[in-house]
Structures are given as C-alpha cells and as structure tokens.
Design a protein around this motif. Structure first.
Motif, PDB file in Angstrom:
ATOM      1  N   LYS A 197      52.652   4.151 -34.790  1.00 27.30           N
ATOM      2  CA  LYS A 197      54.043   4.100 -34.327  1.00 27.30           C
ATOM      3  C   LYS A 197      55.020   4.279 -35.480  1.00 27.30           C
ATOM      4  O   LYS A 197      54.876   3.663 -36.530  1.00 27.30           O
ATOM      5  CB  LYS A 197      54.276   2.743 -33.646  1.00 27.30           C
ATOM      6  CG  LYS A 197      55.614   2.589 -33.002  1.00 27.30           C
ATOM      7  CD  LYS A 197      55.692   1.245 -32.284  1.00 27.30           C
ATOM      8  CE  LYS A 197      57.051   1.040 -31.664  1.00 27.30           C
ATOM      9  NZ  LYS A 197      57.128  -0.230 -30.951  1.00 27.30           N
ATOM     10  N   SER A 198      56.042   5.099 -35.244  1.00 29.94           N
ATOM     11  CA  SER A 198      57.104   5.306 -36.233  1.00 29.94           C
ATOM     12  C   SER A 198      58.083   4.139 -36.184  1.00 29.94           C
ATOM     13  O   SER A 198      58.116   3.387 -35.209  1.00 29.94           O
ATOM     14  CB  SER A 198      57.866   6.604 -35.931  1.00 29.94           C
ATOM     15  OG  SER A 198      58.723   6.418 -34.807  1.00 29.94           O
ATOM     16  N   PRO A 199      58.911   4.003 -37.205  1.00 34.79           N
ATOM     17  CA  PRO A 199      60.022   3.049 -37.099  1.00 34.79           C
ATOM     18  C   PRO A 199      60.958   3.487 -35.967  1.00 34.79           C
ATOM     19  O   PRO A 199      61.014   4.662 -35.616  1.00 34.79           O
ATOM     20  CB  PRO A 199      60.728   3.161 -38.452  1.00 34.79           C
ATOM     21  CG  PRO A 199      59.726   3.772 -39.367  1.00 34.79           C
ATOM     22  CD  PRO A 199      58.858   4.645 -38.512  1.00 34.79           C
ATOM     23  N   GLY A 203      58.555   6.169 -27.165  1.00 32.58           N
ATOM     24  CA  GLY A 203      58.853   4.869 -26.594  1.00 32.58           C
ATOM     25  C   GLY A 203      60.352   4.706 -26.542  1.00 32.58           C
ATOM     26  O   GLY A 203      61.037   4.921 -27.545  1.00 32.58           O
ATOM     27  N   ILE A 204      60.859   4.355 -25.371  1.00 30.09           N
ATOM     28  CA  ILE A 204      62.299   4.190 -25.194  1.00 30.09           C
ATOM     29  C   ILE A 204      62.525   2.834 -24.541  1.00 30.09           C
ATOM     30  O   ILE A 204      62.194   2.646 -23.354  1.00 30.09           O
ATOM     31  CB  ILE A 204      62.890   5.335 -24.348  1.00 30.09           C
ATOM     32  CG1 ILE A 204      62.563   6.679 -25.019  1.00 30.09           C
ATOM     33  CG2 ILE A 204      64.379   5.145 -24.166  1.00 30.09           C
ATOM     34  CD1 ILE A 204      62.935   7.887 -24.213  1.00 30.09           C
ATOM     35  N   PRO A 205      63.060   1.862 -25.312  1.00 27.75           N
ATOM     36  CA  PRO A 205      63.256   0.517 -24.767  1.00 27.75           C
ATOM     37  C   PRO A 205      64.026   0.535 -23.445  1.00 27.75           C
ATOM     38  O   PRO A 205      65.046   1.207 -23.311  1.00 27.75           O
ATOM     39  CB  PRO A 205      64.043  -0.199 -25.864  1.00 27.75           C
ATOM     40  CG  PRO A 205      63.657   0.511 -27.122  1.00 27.75           C
ATOM     41  CD  PRO A 205      63.496   1.962 -26.704  1.00 27.75           C
ATOM     42  N   ASP A 248      61.254   5.596 -30.484  1.00 29.79           N
ATOM     43  CA  ASP A 248      60.245   5.736 -31.528  1.00 29.79           C
ATOM     44  C   ASP A 248      59.209   6.745 -31.054  1.00 29.79           C
ATOM     45  O   ASP A 248      59.201   7.152 -29.896  1.00 29.79           O
ATOM     46  CB  ASP A 248      59.590   4.391 -31.873  1.00 29.79           C
ATOM     47  CG  ASP A 248      58.936   3.732 -30.682  1.00 29.79           C
ATOM     48  OD1 ASP A 248      58.017   4.330 -30.081  1.00 29.79           O
ATOM     49  OD2 ASP A 248      59.337   2.608 -30.326  1.00 29.79           O
ATOM     50  N   VAL A 249      58.356   7.164 -31.980  1.00 28.20           N
ATOM     51  CA  VAL A 249      57.275   8.106 -31.685  1.00 28.20           C
ATOM     52  C   VAL A 249      55.964   7.426 -32.038  1.00 28.20           C
ATOM     53  O   VAL A 249      55.827   6.855 -33.118  1.00 28.20           O
ATOM     54  CB  VAL A 249      57.431   9.402 -32.514  1.00 28.20           C
ATOM     55  CG1 VAL A 249      56.230  10.314 -32.324  1.00 28.20           C
ATOM     56  CG2 VAL A 249      58.724  10.111 -32.166  1.00 28.20           C
ATOM     57  N   ASP A 274      56.238  20.683 -25.547  1.00 28.23           N
ATOM     58  CA  ASP A 274      57.124  19.842 -24.733  1.00 28.23           C
ATOM     59  C   ASP A 274      58.417  19.553 -25.485  1.00 28.23           C
ATOM     60  O   ASP A 274      58.430  19.403 -26.710  1.00 28.23           O
ATOM     61  CB  ASP A 274      56.458  18.515 -24.382  1.00 28.23           C
ATOM     62  CG  ASP A 274      55.332  18.663 -23.372  1.00 28.23           C
ATOM     63  OD1 ASP A 274      55.054  19.806 -22.926  1.00 28.23           O
ATOM     64  OD2 ASP A 274      54.725  17.634 -23.037  1.00 28.23           O
ATOM     65  N   ILE A 275      59.494  19.460 -24.730  1.00 33.77           N
ATOM     66  CA  ILE A 275      60.826  19.196 -25.283  1.00 33.77           C
ATOM     67  C   ILE A 275      61.286  17.825 -24.813  1.00 33.77           C
ATOM     68  O   ILE A 275      61.145  17.481 -23.637  1.00 33.77           O
ATOM     69  CB  ILE A 275      61.834  20.257 -24.802  1.00 33.77           C
ATOM     70  CG1 ILE A 275      61.384  21.658 -25.244  1.00 33.77           C
ATOM     71  CG2 ILE A 275      63.245  19.939 -25.304  1.00 33.77           C
ATOM     72  CD1 ILE A 275      62.153  22.768 -24.575  1.00 33.77           C
ATOM     73  N   MET A 276      61.850  17.073 -25.735  1.00 31.24           N
ATOM     74  CA  MET A 276      62.427  15.765 -25.416  1.00 31.24           C
ATOM     75  C   MET A 276      63.863  15.766 -25.928  1.00 31.24           C
ATOM     76  O   MET A 276      64.092  15.936 -27.134  1.00 31.24           O
ATOM     77  CB  MET A 276      61.610  14.664 -26.085  1.00 31.24           C
ATOM     78  CG  MET A 276      62.012  13.289 -25.697  1.00 31.24           C
ATOM     79  SD  MET A 276      61.527  12.943 -23.999  1.00 31.24           S
ATOM     80  CE  MET A 276      61.824  11.200 -23.975  1.00 31.24           C
ATOM     81  N   GLU A 277      64.822  15.627 -25.027  1.00 30.37           N
ATOM     82  CA  GLU A 277      66.230  15.551 -25.398  1.00 30.37           C
ATOM     83  C   GLU A 277      66.702  14.120 -25.166  1.00 30.37           C
ATOM     84  O   GLU A 277      66.525  13.582 -24.068  1.00 30.37           O
ATOM     85  CB  GLU A 277      67.059  16.532 -24.578  1.00 30.37           C
ATOM     86  CG  GLU A 277      66.722  17.976 -24.895  1.00 30.37           C
ATOM     87  CD  GLU A 277      67.581  18.976 -24.149  1.00 30.37           C
ATOM     88  OE1 GLU A 277      68.210  18.608 -23.131  1.00 30.37           O
ATOM     89  OE2 GLU A 277      67.606  20.135 -24.581  1.00 30.37           O
ATOM     90  N   ILE A 278      67.282  13.532 -26.206  1.00 20.18           N
ATOM     91  CA  ILE A 278      67.680  12.128 -26.169  1.00 20.18           C
ATOM     92  C   ILE A 278      69.169  12.021 -26.482  1.00 20.18           C
ATOM     93  O   ILE A 278      69.636  12.591 -27.472  1.00 20.18           O
ATOM     94  CB  ILE A 278      66.841  11.308 -27.177  1.00 20.18           C
ATOM     95  CG1 ILE A 278      65.353  11.416 -26.811  1.00 20.18           C
ATOM     96  CG2 ILE A 278      67.301   9.860 -27.214  1.00 20.18           C
ATOM     97  CD1 ILE A 278      64.418  10.777 -27.807  1.00 20.18           C
TER      98      ILE A 278
END
Length: 105
Positions: free
Chosen positions: A41-43, A63-65, A87-88, A76-80
């Motif tokens: 897990k990343s920071p 991971g998205i709280p 985190d990743v 895959d694309i992830m837009e936040i």
C-alpha cells in the motif's frame, strides 16, 4: 449521490502500450508523469486538482475512504476529484507503473 471518482475499464482486445496511453491522455490535453509503486500500500494522497491515473503495468486497486476499493488492470483509467484522499495497493508480484496527470481547471 454521485461518486467523486470515475473508473473506466480498458476496452481493447490487447494490453495497451505506454506510448498509446500517453497519446490518449494528450488528446485530453493531459501531460502525465510516470509513477511506480512497489508491492503493498502507498501512503495516502490528495491533490488540489483533479487527477487522472492510467495503469500501464501490474495489478492493484485504489482505496478511497468511505467508498471502498476499485480494482484496476493495465489500460484502466481512474479519475479522482480534487481533495479526495486515496491510496494505491499493488497486488501483483511486479511493481505497478501508472501514468498520472493533474487536470487544470
């Protein structure tokens, strides 16, 4: 209530090459930087601007709280949205390589 992120699966028949993904982002006026994450897990991260990730190599999930996790595969694309903590987590034995670009408003 809509989610403050969007996941889009790669729709191609084969795993995309990095140059192909960079061109795809360039069409959206995005200039990515390469991010490499080790197994685990990343920071936790948060940005002042919306951020777009594209997985180039490896496997993992975001991971998205408050929203759980989203699995990602190459292409895959992830837009936040801006300000969202995330985190990743790399789940493959190899490092995960992403393209990451901040979207100016």
């Amino acid at each position: 209530m809509s989610k403050p992120f969007e996941w889009m699966a790669w729709g191609g028949d084969s795993i995309p090459q990095e140059a192909q993904l960079v061109q795809m982002l360039a069409r959206e006026q995005l200039t990515p930087e390469v991010m490499v994450f080790d197994l685990g897990k990343s920071p936790e991260m948060r940005f002042e601007l919306p951020v777009t990730y594209v997985l180039v190599e490896g496997q993992g999930f975001f991971g998205i709280p408050g929203y759980g996790s989203v699995d990602v595969s190459p292409g895959d694309i992830m837009e936040i949205e801006e300000g969202l903590f995330h985190d990743v987590t790399v789940t493959s034995s190899q490092k995960a390589k992403f393209l990451r670009a901040l979207r100016e408003k």
